[in-house]
Write a protein that holds these residues in place. Structure first.
Motif, PDB file in Angstrom:
ATOM      1  N   ASP A 392       0.465  -1.276  -0.205  1.00 25.08           N
ATOM      2  CA  ASP A 392       0.006  -0.246   0.122  1.00 25.08           C
ATOM      3  C   ASP A 392       1.048   1.439  -0.054  1.00 25.08           C
ATOM      4  O   ASP A 392       1.566   1.288   1.072  1.00 25.08           O
ATOM      5  N   PHE A 393       0.682   1.741  -1.086  1.00 23.16           N
ATOM      6  CA  PHE A 393       2.420   2.655  -1.269  1.00 23.16           C
ATOM      7  C   PHE A 393       1.853   3.801  -0.222  1.00 23.16           C
ATOM      8  O   PHE A 393       3.108   4.699   0.587  1.00 23.16           O
ATOM      9  N   PHE A 394       0.969   4.460  -0.073  1.00 22.46           N
ATOM     10  CA  PHE A 394       0.663   5.503   0.703  1.00 22.46           C
ATOM     11  C   PHE A 394       1.053   4.756   2.065  1.00 22.46           C
ATOM     12  O   PHE A 394       1.690   5.871   3.334  1.00 22.46           O
ATOM     13  N   ALA A 395       0.590   3.922   2.620  1.00 26.80           N
ATOM     14  CA  ALA A 395       1.210   2.836   4.118  1.00 26.80           C
ATOM     15  C   ALA A 395       2.553   3.080   4.362  1.00 26.80           C
ATOM     16  O   ALA A 395       3.243   3.462   4.997  1.00 26.80           O
ATOM     17  N   TYR A 396       2.883   2.679   3.456  1.00 28.88           N
ATOM     18  CA  TYR A 396       4.805   2.268   3.389  1.00 28.88           C
ATOM     19  C   TYR A 396       5.407   3.373   3.023  1.00 28.88           C
ATOM     20  O   TYR A 396       6.436   3.835   3.958  1.00 28.88           O
ATOM     21  N   PHE A 397       5.026   4.898   2.401  1.00 25.67           N
ATOM     22  CA  PHE A 397       5.883   5.937   2.139  1.00 25.67           C
ATOM     23  C   PHE A 397       5.218   6.813   2.965  1.00 25.67           C
ATOM     24  O   PHE A 397       5.710   8.222   2.882  1.00 25.67           O
ATOM     25  N   ALA A 398       4.590   7.051   4.309  1.00 25.65           N
ATOM     26  CA  ALA A 398       3.509   7.420   4.308  1.00 25.65           C
ATOM     27  C   ALA A 398       5.086   8.991   5.047  1.00 25.65           C
ATOM     28  O   ALA A 398       3.982  10.098   4.746  1.00 25.65           O
ATOM     29  N   GLU A 399       5.657   8.361   6.385  1.00 30.03           N
ATOM     30  CA  GLU A 399       6.996  10.066   6.093  1.00 30.03           C
ATOM     31  C   GLU A 399       7.191  10.489   4.687  1.00 30.03           C
ATOM     32  O   GLU A 399       7.420  11.601   4.878  1.00 30.03           O
ATOM     33  N   ALA A 400       7.806   9.521   3.684  1.00 31.05           N
ATOM     34  CA  ALA A 400       7.587  10.626   2.623  1.00 31.05           C
ATOM     35  C   ALA A 400       7.095  11.596   2.149  1.00 31.05           C
ATOM     36  O   ALA A 400       7.371  12.564   1.591  1.00 31.05           O
ATOM     37  N   ILE A 401       6.036  10.786   1.678  1.00 30.41           N
ATOM     38  CA  ILE A 401       4.741  11.664   0.978  1.00 30.41           C
ATOM     39  C   ILE A 401       4.225  12.835   2.163  1.00 30.41           C
ATOM     40  O   ILE A 401       4.149  14.545   1.744  1.00 30.41           O
ATOM     41  N   GLU A 402       4.821  12.953   3.666  1.00 24.01           N
ATOM     42  CA  GLU A 402       4.023  13.842   4.386  1.00 24.01           C
ATOM     43  C   GLU A 402       5.696  14.685   4.475  1.00 24.01           C
ATOM     44  O   GLU A 402       5.413  15.978   4.462  1.00 24.01           O
ATOM     45  N   ALA A 403       6.489  14.415   4.441  1.00 22.66           N
ATOM     46  CA  ALA A 403       7.227  15.661   4.322  1.00 22.66           C
ATOM     47  C   ALA A 403       8.182  16.282   2.733  1.00 22.66           C
ATOM     48  O   ALA A 403       8.333  17.344   2.333  1.00 22.66           O
ATOM     49  N   LEU A 404       7.130  15.062   1.920  1.00 26.45           N
ATOM     50  CA  LEU A 404       6.696  16.439   0.517  1.00 26.45           C
ATOM     51  C   LEU A 404       5.787  17.317   0.608  1.00 26.45           C
ATOM     52  O   LEU A 404       5.243  18.193  -0.166  1.00 26.45           O
ATOM     53  N   GLN A 405       5.215  17.086   1.350  1.00 21.63           N
ATOM     54  CA  GLN A 405       3.834  18.349   1.301  1.00 21.63           C
ATOM     55  C   GLN A 405       4.147  19.782   1.520  1.00 21.63           C
ATOM     56  O   GLN A 405       3.476  20.142   0.774  1.00 21.63           O
ATOM     57  N   GLU A 406       5.594  20.808   1.668  1.00 18.70           N
ATOM     58  CA  GLU A 406       5.791  21.113   1.702  1.00 18.70           C
ATOM     59  C   GLU A 406       6.356  21.777  -0.175  1.00 18.70           C
ATOM     60  O   GLU A 406       6.124  22.795  -0.208  1.00 18.70           O
ATOM     61  N   PHE A 407       6.538  21.116  -0.460  1.00 12.55           N
ATOM     62  CA  PHE A 407       6.726  20.529  -2.221  1.00 12.55           C
ATOM     63  C   PHE A 407       5.451  20.821  -3.014  1.00 12.55           C
ATOM     64  O   PHE A 407       5.173  21.722  -3.524  1.00 12.55           O
ATOM     65  N   VAL A 408       4.848  20.209  -2.220  1.00 18.89           N
ATOM     66  CA  VAL A 408       3.354  20.449  -3.434  1.00 18.89           C
ATOM     67  C   VAL A 408       2.141  21.410  -2.731  1.00 18.89           C
ATOM     68  O   VAL A 408       1.666  22.041  -3.891  1.00 18.89           O
ATOM     69  N   GLU A 409       2.760  21.857  -1.497  1.00 16.22           N
ATOM     70  CA  GLU A 409       2.045  23.205  -1.427  1.00 16.22           C
ATOM     71  C   GLU A 409       3.346  24.071  -2.110  1.00 16.22           C
ATOM     72  O   GLU A 409       1.924  25.431  -2.733  1.00 16.22           O
ATOM     73  N   ALA A 410       4.098  24.140  -2.704  1.00 13.40           N
ATOM     74  CA  ALA A 410       5.061  25.138  -3.044  1.00 13.40           C
ATOM     75  C   ALA A 410       4.493  24.936  -4.727  1.00 13.40           C
ATOM     76  O   ALA A 410       5.349  25.499  -5.795  1.00 13.40           O
ATOM     77  N   ASP A 411       3.754  24.128  -5.247  1.00 14.80           N
ATOM     78  CA  ASP A 411       3.663  23.784  -6.892  1.00 14.80           C
ATOM     79  C   ASP A 411       3.807  23.260  -7.541  1.00 14.80           C
ATOM     80  O   ASP A 411       4.053  23.389  -8.573  1.00 14.80           O
ATOM     81  N   LEU A 412       5.033  22.207  -6.416  1.00 17.15           N
ATOM     82  CA  LEU A 412       6.301  21.919  -7.344  1.00 17.15           C
ATOM     83  C   LEU A 412       6.150  20.302  -7.973  1.00 17.15           C
ATOM     84  O   LEU A 412       7.147  19.784  -8.102  1.00 17.15           O
ATOM     85  N   MET A 413       4.926  19.726  -7.397  1.00 17.40           N
ATOM     86  CA  MET A 413       4.997  18.962  -7.409  1.00 17.40           C
ATOM     87  C   MET A 413       3.543  18.414  -7.005  1.00 17.40           C
ATOM     88  O   MET A 413       2.839  19.699  -6.323  1.00 17.40           O
ATOM     89  N   SER A 414       2.860  17.539  -7.499  1.00 18.19           N
ATOM     90  CA  SER A 414       1.569  16.475  -7.310  1.00 18.19           C
ATOM     91  C   SER A 414       1.413  15.518  -6.793  1.00 18.19           C
ATOM     92  O   SER A 414       2.186  14.576  -7.221  1.00 18.19           O
ATOM     93  N   ILE A 415       0.416  15.154  -6.219  1.00 17.46           N
ATOM     94  CA  ILE A 415       0.045  13.716  -5.053  1.00 17.46           C
ATOM     95  C   ILE A 415      -0.835  13.346  -5.117  1.00 17.46           C
ATOM     96  O   ILE A 415      -1.610  13.984  -4.674  1.00 17.46           O
ATOM     97  N   ASP A 416      -1.470  12.425  -6.542  1.00 21.18           N
ATOM     98  CA  ASP A 416      -2.882  12.079  -6.308  1.00 21.18           C
ATOM     99  C   ASP A 416      -2.786  10.301  -5.513  1.00 21.18           C
ATOM    100  O   ASP A 416      -1.980  10.027  -5.678  1.00 21.18           O
ATOM    101  N   SER A 417      -4.132   9.778  -5.813  1.00 18.62           N
ATOM    102  CA  SER A 417      -3.542   8.849  -5.530  1.00 18.62           C
ATOM    103  C   SER A 417      -3.100   7.650  -6.720  1.00 18.62           C
ATOM    104  O   SER A 417      -3.145   6.425  -6.455  1.00 18.62           O
ATOM    105  N   ASP A 418      -3.718   7.886  -7.719  1.00 17.65           N
ATOM    106  CA  ASP A 418      -2.484   7.159  -9.038  1.00 17.65           C
ATOM    107  C   ASP A 418      -1.105   7.577  -9.305  1.00 17.65           C
ATOM    108  O   ASP A 418      -0.647   7.141  -9.574  1.00 17.65           O
ATOM    109  N   GLU A 419      -0.987   8.070  -8.742  1.00 13.02           N
ATOM    110  CA  GLU A 419       1.103   8.959  -9.484  1.00 13.02           C
ATOM    111  C   GLU A 419       1.018  11.209  -8.617  1.00 13.02           C
ATOM    112  O   GLU A 419       0.304  11.507  -7.978  1.00 13.02           O
TER     113      GLU A 419
END
Ligand SMILES: C[S@@+](CC[C@H](N)C(=O)[O-])C[C@H]1O[C@@H](n2cnc3c(N)ncnc32)[C@H](O)[C@@H]1O
Ligand code: SF4
Length: 455
Positions: A392-419
């Motif tokens: 389960d990608f989001f469970a396995y990489f929960a910490e990484a996803i959390e750490a990446l939020q600052e890049f999502v908020e800065a519009d540098l990347m997007s994270i959705d359920s598929d990609e």
């Protein structure tokens, strides 16, 4: 690419790997035994990618981070060939030599510090032991244009070389003087013309940004002049400044290095420059013309990253030959000795000069796939990773996803359920974006003397 707040961006400058491997070379260790390495060689069945390291150079370019031996003694060069042959003999005993060779690369050092007849001797010997070269094999050499002549080119033609990469770095006189590498544009033009005359239609040119005395203004000039070389591919590397590892880098007055902000401006300009000249950005630091197969590969999502940068030929078993060279199988990395005496002693004892490496755990294997996908295609197909690795990608990489939020908020990347998708601006920070997926990063956060800076 939207307009960029360079000042804000420069805060992301921190030490980080370039991910030519995962785990990075810092994790290579001696737990990986000689016998297991031999077992991997004997059991692998993939196509072969042969890398031969020719480490010698005449004089030091002060920025150089490669594994180099400086010498002017010819006997050292010929002695090394004798040992390369011993290594090739032992490899051929443990590798099924009927496997197809799909890639061959001469790296260095300066491979063309060797004379034509010596280069011929090395390639011919390898071909005598590994005879099954694929008709569309990628056969390449790194060339310093200051050491390149027609006799050598004839040898390359004889052996079917179809790619050449020339080191240029910068065309500004002051920068060239400071980095201890005087290389007039005309000299490089002659080298490129020579390769073209012999039918090489994949020519790459290397540049580096972040060198002493470089500024946006000087680099604009360098890029404008680079069009005269008309390369098929261009690599524009971020200068990896690691003076604690490389003595010659200590010669630089660090106050003359461009700031992270200036470097970002240079690289942003570089991207716009090449895109407006018909090239497409490939991965983190490469540009290719639309006819180039790297360009096609990125469209199909088939670009791969390895020690030589980016390639379309993934999945081959990379066998490193020569001092310090690194091999890569699907489950391991293996590095030869960095010390010439140890390298020769092992071979005199009839053993491969294998020194250290790493066998990938299941976790390494998964993270490697994710990180390499990001570094090559700026994208992760989450569903595919979940299917392939049964996680389960989001469970396995929960910490990484959390750490990446600052890049999502800065519009540098997007994270959705598929990609996960990195934006063109975010691609400037791809090393930072890959780092949260790296399980080993934690232990290095306290120490500055590990990796070069990401920006
Ligand atoms: C191993 S060198 C071989 C090329 C050849 N010896 C020459 O100098 O033309 C390959 C490339 O690595 C790049 N390189 C070397 N040191 C670097 C550093 N510290 N940071 C970034 N790129 C570097 C240079 O662009 C160089 O052309
Ligand atoms: S950049 Fe190339 S020529 Fe210069 S020291 Fe490094 S390997 Fe040798």
């Amino acid at each position: 690419m939207s307009s960029i707040d360079f000042e804000k961006f420069s805060k992301y400058s921190k030490p980080g790997p370039r991910y030519t491997s995962y785990p990075t070379a810092l994790e290579f260790n001696s737990d990986f035994s000689y016998d297991s390495y031999i077992e991997f060689l004997e059991n692998s069945t993939e196509n072969l990618s042969l890398y031969v390291h020719l480490p010698f150079c005449r004089s030091a370019c002060y920025f150089c981070g490669c594994n180099v031996v400086f010498t002017s003694k010819e006997e050292k060069l010929s002695r090394y060939i004798t040992y390369l042959k011993k290594e090739i003999d032992i490899l051929a005993e443990h590798i099924d030599t009927s496997r197809e060779v799909t890639q061959f690369h001469f790296g260095g050092g300066t491979p063309t510090y060797y004379k034509a007849f010596e280069l011929d001797e090395i390639v011919s010997y390898i071909k005598s032991k590994f005879p099954n070269w694929s008709s569309d094999a990628e056969i390449s050499c790194e060339i310093d244009p200051r050491f390149f002549n027609e006799d050598q080119m004839q040898v390359f033609q004889k052996h079917g070389f179809n790619r050449i990469s020339f080191g240029v770095q910068d065309l500004d006189e002051k920068v060239q003087k400071e980095i201890h590498r005087i290389q007039p544009l005309q000299l490089t033009k002659n080298a490129v013309e020579l390769a073209r005359k012999y039918g090489i239609n994949s020519i790459n040119v290397d540049f580096i940004y972040g060198l002493p005395y470089q500024s946006l203004e000087t680099f604009k000039q360098t890029l404008a002049l680079s069009t005269e070389l008309n390369p098929d591919r261009v690599a524009v590397f971020n200068y990896a400044h690691v003076p604690w590892l490389m003595r010659t880098m200590r010669k630089f007055d660090e106050t003359t290095l461009p700031t992270p902000e200036e470097k970002l401006k240079i690289f942003k300009y570089t991207i716009d420059f090449f895109e407006s000249h018909g090239y497409k950005m490939i991965g983190m630091d490469h540009f290719a013309k639309p006819e180039d197969e790297l360009f096609g590969a990125i469209k199909k999502g088939e670009l791969h990253r390895n020690f030589q940068g980016y390639t379309t030929k993934g999945g081959a078993n990379l066998v490193g030959i020569g001092l310090t060279s690194i091999g890569e199988g699907s489950q391991y990395y293996a590095q030869n000795s960095k010390d010439m005496h140890a390298y020769e002693t092992a071979l005199d004892e009839g053993k491969l000069p294998f020194e250290r490496g790493v066998v990938l755990s299941d976790d390494d294997y998964l993270r490697k796939a994710v990180i390499m996908e990001l570094m090559a295609n700026f994208h992760i197909d989450i569903k595919r990773v979940e299917r392939e690795f049964e996680i389960d990608f989001f469970a396995y990489f929960a910490e990484a996803i959390e750490a990446l939020q600052e890049f999502v908020e800065a519009d540098l990347m997007s994270i959705d359920s598929d990609e996960i998708r990195v934006s063109p601006t975010g691609s400037l920070l791809i090393r930072n974006i890959a780092m949260p997926f790296d399980a080993y990063m934690q232990k290095y956060t306290q120490s500055q003397k590990t990796f070069s800076k990401t920006v």
